[in-house]
Design a protein around this motif. Sequence first.
Motif: not given
Length: 153
Positions: A28-35
């Motif tokens: 889910a965070f990868a799809m938002q480019s968030r760590l």
Amino acid sequence: MVASRRTRRWPAYAVAVLFLGYAAGKAAFAMQSRLGFPGGPPVSAAETANYFLDAATAQWFASASGVVGACIALATVTALGRRVPRTVMLVVLTVMLLAVGGGAVIMIVDAFVGLGVGWQWHHGVLGMLMIALLLDMTRSYAVSHSQRELGAT
């Protein structure tokens, strides 16, 4: 004494579910480019910019590691896992315990003592639970595998 040698499958299933939850959160965070992780401490834009990998790439790798962890957990209780030599599986489980346990200890210490990361008390409890489940899964695998070897002789 016999009860301590009993094998249990449920810790492996619980570990697999937790690893899949980890993988889903990281995806889910990868799809938002968030760590970071959903429900975890926020990661600043500066930390994200200074990270050695692109945030999306790092999170996809982390997500894949969660899926691999779930597969390893399930291998400890399936026929496919019985084909893996005991020594190899125990080395893999030890490495997994050290890696996940290290992260869990950081969560526990930060949650109850404070390191400045931002993990809360419930994250510390989850870290303790994960360590306990991994230890029990590894113990159960070792006991089960040694009982099969004794039965074969």
